[in-house]
Design an enzyme around this catalytic site. Structure first.
Site, PDB file in Angstrom:
ATOM      1  N   LEU A 266       0.782  -1.110  -0.081  1.00  0.00           N
ATOM      2  CA  LEU A 266      -0.489   0.133  -0.104  1.00  0.00           C
ATOM      3  C   LEU A 266       0.973   0.784   0.102  1.00  0.00           C
ATOM      4  O   LEU A 266       0.274   2.087  -0.166  1.00  0.00           O
ATOM      5  CB  LEU A 266      -0.700   0.032   1.034  1.00  0.00           C
ATOM      6  CG  LEU A 266      -1.871  -1.090   0.907  1.00  0.00           C
ATOM      7  CD1 LEU A 266      -2.755  -0.666   2.357  1.00  0.00           C
ATOM      8  CD2 LEU A 266      -3.141  -0.540  -0.264  1.00  0.00           C
ATOM      9  N   ARG A 270       0.587   4.295  -2.661  1.00  0.00           N
ATOM     10  CA  ARG A 270      -0.139   5.463  -2.291  1.00  0.00           C
ATOM     11  C   ARG A 270       0.201   6.861  -2.945  1.00  0.00           C
ATOM     12  O   ARG A 270      -0.386   7.054  -3.983  1.00  0.00           O
ATOM     13  CB  ARG A 270      -0.004   6.338  -0.758  1.00  0.00           C
ATOM     14  CG  ARG A 270      -1.075   4.886   0.027  1.00  0.00           C
ATOM     15  CD  ARG A 270      -0.628   4.688   1.358  1.00  0.00           C
ATOM     16  NE  ARG A 270      -1.635   4.063   2.078  1.00  0.00           N
ATOM     17  CZ  ARG A 270      -1.497   3.878   2.854  1.00  0.00           C
ATOM     18  NH1 ARG A 270      -0.466   3.723   3.805  1.00  0.00           N
ATOM     19  NH2 ARG A 270      -2.824   2.124   3.832  1.00  0.00           N
ATOM     20  N   TYR A 408      -9.713   4.291  -2.568  1.00  0.00           N
ATOM     21  CA  TYR A 408      -8.540   3.210  -2.145  1.00  0.00           C
ATOM     22  C   TYR A 408      -6.992   3.669  -2.137  1.00  0.00           C
ATOM     23  O   TYR A 408      -6.893   4.579  -2.006  1.00  0.00           O
ATOM     24  CB  TYR A 408      -8.691   1.876  -3.302  1.00  0.00           C
ATOM     25  CG  TYR A 408      -8.821   2.875  -5.103  1.00  0.00           C
ATOM     26  CD1 TYR A 408      -9.595   2.152  -5.769  1.00  0.00           C
ATOM     27  CD2 TYR A 408      -8.219   3.916  -5.399  1.00  0.00           C
ATOM     28  CE1 TYR A 408      -9.124   2.562  -7.227  1.00  0.00           C
ATOM     29  CE2 TYR A 408      -7.607   4.501  -6.315  1.00  0.00           C
ATOM     30  CZ  TYR A 408      -8.287   3.525  -7.313  1.00  0.00           C
ATOM     31  OH  TYR A 408      -8.607   4.006  -8.759  1.00  0.00           O
ATOM     32  N   GLU A 409      -6.592   2.012  -1.613  1.00  0.00           N
ATOM     33  CA  GLU A 409      -5.319   2.600  -1.085  1.00  0.00           C
ATOM     34  C   GLU A 409      -5.219   2.933   0.521  1.00  0.00           C
ATOM     35  O   GLU A 409      -4.431   3.491   1.052  1.00  0.00           O
ATOM     36  CB  GLU A 409      -3.857   3.239  -2.107  1.00  0.00           C
ATOM     37  CG  GLU A 409      -4.248   2.682  -3.207  1.00  0.00           C
ATOM     38  CD  GLU A 409      -3.374   1.707  -3.630  1.00  0.00           C
ATOM     39  OE1 GLU A 409      -2.827   0.803  -2.861  1.00  0.00           O
ATOM     40  OE2 GLU A 409      -4.277   1.030  -4.592  1.00  0.00           O
ATOM     41  N   GLY A 410      -6.227   2.623   0.844  1.00  0.00           N
ATOM     42  CA  GLY A 410      -5.826   3.112   2.359  1.00  0.00           C
ATOM     43  C   GLY A 410      -7.078   4.623   2.314  1.00  0.00           C
ATOM     44  O   GLY A 410      -6.913   5.640   1.482  1.00  0.00           O
TER      45      GLY A 410
END
Length: 601
Positions: A266, A270, A408-410
Site C-alpha cells: 500500500l 499510495r 482506495y489504497e487506504g
C-alpha cells in the site's frame, strides 16, 4: 549501513526539521532524454488507444479494458518496475512513476486496471516471492500474458485489513492449504489469472499471503460485476474461495507476514496513486481552458471573465504542486534504494526499505493529490456549465472516476492519521529529531519576538521564511498534543486530522517553492513568472489552511494561558510581512493558460 545512507540521503519525514536546498530535489524539469521519450511513447499509446475510445470505457466495455491492458503489455508498459531478469524493463522508481502518471490520465477504468496489475497484483511477488515464485509468475505478469489481482478487503475487513476472516487450513499430508472465505472490491477479478490472497492460518495474530491461480474448478467463484459510480469499465467483483487448494510452496514470504506485505504494498500504491491523479488534472485543465476560450457569452469568451480565470489558475496551481511533490518524493525513494543496493542489500530488500522509509510522504501525497484531482474535475464541470453535467463532455466521467481515489489504497482519513502517527513513531525511534526543534519553538514562544525587517530581496526569501514558520506551527501543535495525551493520542482522531492537514500543506508548499526556485536559477526568473506565481499562490492558500487547522487544534486541547500563548504563536507564525496580491497572481497564471490553450507547465 544506516549511517552511510544517512550522509547521502535525507530520511523520510525529515523535511519537517531539516532545511532542503532546491538543488537537492528532483523536479519534472530534470527528466532525462530517455524518460522524456518514455513519457512521449506512453502519451501516444494513451491518446490512440484510450482517449480516442473513452466512450467504450464509459459503456462498461470490460473486454476493451482487457485488450488495452494486453496492448500495454506488448509495449512493455506492464513491466516497467519489474527487474530485467524476470522479463521487465527494470526502470528506476522515478521512471515507473512517470509511466504511471501519463498512462492514467485518460480514464480511471484503465488506470485502475493498470495500477492494480502492476502494483498490488505483481509487486508482492517481485518483492516478497521466492526465486521459484518469481521465475514462474513474474515474466507472465510483466508481459501481459497473465493479469494479477489482489484479495485483501472483506465485508468485515476494510480499513482494519488485519481483521479478515478468510481461513487457510494445512492439509494432513502437509502439501497444500485449503482457503475458504469471501473477498470484495477485487479489481481485475473478471480477467485475472492469479490472485494475491490474504488469509489467516489457525488463530494467528496476523494474516498470511498466498499466490492463488484463478481456476474456477478449484473452488473459486465470483459475483457479477459491481455497478459503480465511476471507473465503470474496471472489472470489480466479489470473489469466493471454497476449499480452494493452494500448494504450500505458494505461500508468499513467511507465515503471518501478510499484514506487513499488505502495508508495504500500500505504501507503493499510495505514491503511485498520487502519480495516477496528475495527468487527469492536466487533461481536465486543458479541456477547461479550451472550452472557456471557445464558449462565447455576452459577446466574449468566458476565459476573459475573472470568475472563470480564478478557477483555471487554481486548477493549474494544484496540478503543478502535485507534480512538484510527487517527483520530489519519488527521487528520494529512488536514491534511498540505490544507497541500500550500494551497501550490498538485495534489490528486493532495498526497494522495500526505500519505500517504507518514505511512508509518511506516500500518505501525504495520496491525500493531497487525490483531493486535488476531485476539486479539479468539479471545477471543470462548473466551467462547462450545463454541458459539464452531460455525458457528451469528458468532465462528468472525470469527476466520477476521481471520486474513488480518496477511498482506495487506504481512505484519506486513515492516511491522514497514518502520516502523523508514523512521524511520531519515527521520532520515538530517534530517526527524526522532533523533540529538539519542538523545544526550540517553545522557547521562542516564551521569548520576545524580533521586530527587525528581514531582507526579502532574493526570490522566495519571504516564502521560505514562512514555510520555516509553518513547520513551527506543526511542532507547536503536535508537540503539545503528544505531551498532553502521550500514547493515547491515537484516540484523538480529530486532532490528528488537523495536525496532518498542517503537515500535508508544509510538504506540498515547500516542494512547489523548491521546484520553482530551482527552475528560476536554471532558466532565469523572467522566463518562469507563471511558475513563480503558482508557487506563491499555493503557499498563500496553504497558510490559510494551516492557520485554520492550527487554531482548531489549539482551542480544542489547550486552555487558559497555554491556549493564549499558542494562539499568539500561531498568529506570529502564519503572518506575511508583504501580503501577495492574490488576484494578480491568478491573472499571471491564467493569461499564460489562455494564450497556450492548454495546461502548459
Amino acid at each position: 549501513m544506516a549511517d552511510t545512507i544517512e550522509k547521502n540521503v535525507t530520511r523520510g519525514g525529515q523535511f519537517l526539521v531539516k532545511e532542503t536546498k532546491c538543488e537537492d530535489i528532483f523536479t519534472p524539469e530534470d527528466f532525462s532524454e530517455e524518460q522524456l521519450m518514455m513519457r512521449d511513447s506512453v502519451k501516444e499509446f494513451v491518446d490512440k488507444e484510450l482517449w480516442a475510445h473513452k466512450d467504450r470505457f464509459e459503456k462498461k466495455d470490460y473486454a476493451y479494458t482487457e485488450s488495452s491492458m494486453r496492448k500495454a503489455g506488448e509495449l512493455g508498459l506492464l513491466g516497467v518496475a519489474v527487474p530485467e531478469e524476470y522479463g521487465g524493463l527494470g526502470m528506476g522508481f522515478v521512471s515507473t512513476m512517470l509511466v504511471c502518471d501519463y498512462i492514467s490520465g485518460a480514464t480511471g477504468s484503465f488506470s485502475t486496471a493498470f495500477g492494480a496489475h502492476t502494483g498490488i497484483g505483481t509487486m508482492p511477488i517481485t518483492l516478497y516471492g521466492t526465486e521459484e515464485q518469481k521465475k514462474k509468475y513474474v515474466p507472465k505478469l510483466a508481459s501481459g500474458e497473465w493479469f494479477g489481482a489482489y484479495c485483501l478487503t472483506e465485508p468485515g475487513a476494510g480499513s482494519d485489513a488485519n481483521s479478515g476472516k478468510t481461513k487457510a487450513v494445512l492439509s494432513e499430508d502437509g502439501t497444500h492449504y485449503s482457503i475458504t472465505g469471501q473477498k470484495m472490491w477485487i479489481s481485475n477479478a473478471g480477467f485475472c489469472s492469479v490472485f494475491i490472497v490474504f488469509a489467516r492460518i489457525g488463530d494467528d495474530k496476523n494474516i498470511t499471503g498466498f499466490i492463488v491461480e484463478n481456476d474456477p474448478s478449484n473452488g473459486i467463484s465470483m459475483n457479477e460485476e459491481e455497478h459503480k459510480l465511476g471507473i465503470r469499465a474496471s472489472s470489480t467483483r466479489q470473489v469466493f474461495f471454497n476449499d480452494t487448494k493452494v500448494p504450500v510452496e505458494n505461500m508468499l514470504s513467511e507465515r503471518g507476514n501478510g499484514f506487513k506485505i499488505a502495508m508495504n504494498a500500500l505504501n507503493v500504491g499510495r505514491i503511485k496513486l498520487a502519480a495516477a491523479c496528475l495527468d487527469a488534472q492536466r487533461r481536465v485543465t486543458t479541456n477547461a481552458v479550451k472550452y472557456s476560450n471557445e464558449r462565447i457569452q455576452f459577446n466574449t469568451a468566458i476565459s476573459s471573465f475573472g470568475a472563470i480565470r480564478s478557477k483555471l489558475a487554481e486548477m493549474a496551481t494544484n496540478a503543478y504542486a502535485g507534480e512538484s511533490a510527487s517527483y520530489r518524493a519519488a527521487k528520494d525513494i529512488e536514491d534511498r534504494i540505490a544507497a541500500r543496493e550500494a551497501e550490498g542489500t538485495s534489490h528486493q530488500e532495498a526497494e522495500l526499505k526505500g519505500v517504507e522509509e518514505y511512508a509518511i510522504e506516500c500518505s501525504i501525497l495520496k491525500v493531497a493529490v487525490s483531493e486535488d484531482v476531485q476539486a479539479c474535475a468539479d471545477e471543470g464541470i462548473q466551467i462547462f456549465g450545463g454541458m459539464g453535467f452531460s455525458e457528451d463532455t469528458p468532465m462528468e466521467s472525470a469527476w466520477r472516476d476521481a471520486r474513488i481515489a480518496r477511498i482506495y489504497e487506504g481512505t484519506n482519513e486513515i492516511n491522514r492519521m497514518l502520516s502523523v502517527g508514523m512521524l511520531i513513531k519515527k521520532a520515538m525511534k530517534g530517526h527524526v529529531d522532533l523533540l529538539g526543534p519542538a523545544m526550540k519553538v517553545s522557547e521562542e514562544l516564551m521569548g520576545i519576538p524580533s521586530f527587525d525587517t528581514p531582507d526579502f530581496s532574493e526570490l522566495f526569501a519571504e516564502e521560505k521564511g514562512i514555510i520555516a514558520n509553518l513547520k513551527k506551527v506543526f511542532l507547536m501543535v503536535a508537540g503539545s498534543a503528544v505531551q498532553k495525551y502521550g500514547p493515547d493520542l491515537d484516540a484523538h482522531q480529530q486532532l490528528l486530522m488537523a495536525a496532518s492537514d498542517i503537515l500535508i500543506e508544509i510538504y506540498m508548499a515547500e516542494s512547489t517553492i523548491l521546484r520553482t526556485e530551482k527552475l528560476a536559477k536554471n532558466q532565469g526568473e523572467d522566463k518562469v513568472q507563471e511558475q513563480i506565481a503558482m508557487a506563491k499562490l499555493y503557499l498563500y492558500k496553504a497558510v490559510d489552511i494551516v492557520n485554520s487547522r492550527g487554531k482548531e487544534g489549539i482551542i480544542s486541547f489547550a486552555e487558559g494561558d497555554e491556549q493564549r500563548m499558542m494562539l499568539m504563536g500561531l498568529k506570529r507564525f502564519t503572518k506575511y510581512t508583504n501580503n501577495p496580491n492574490v488576484v494578480a497572481l491568478r491573472e499571471v497564471i491564467t493569461t499564460k493558460l489562455v494564450a497556450e490553450n492548454e495546461y502548459c507547465f
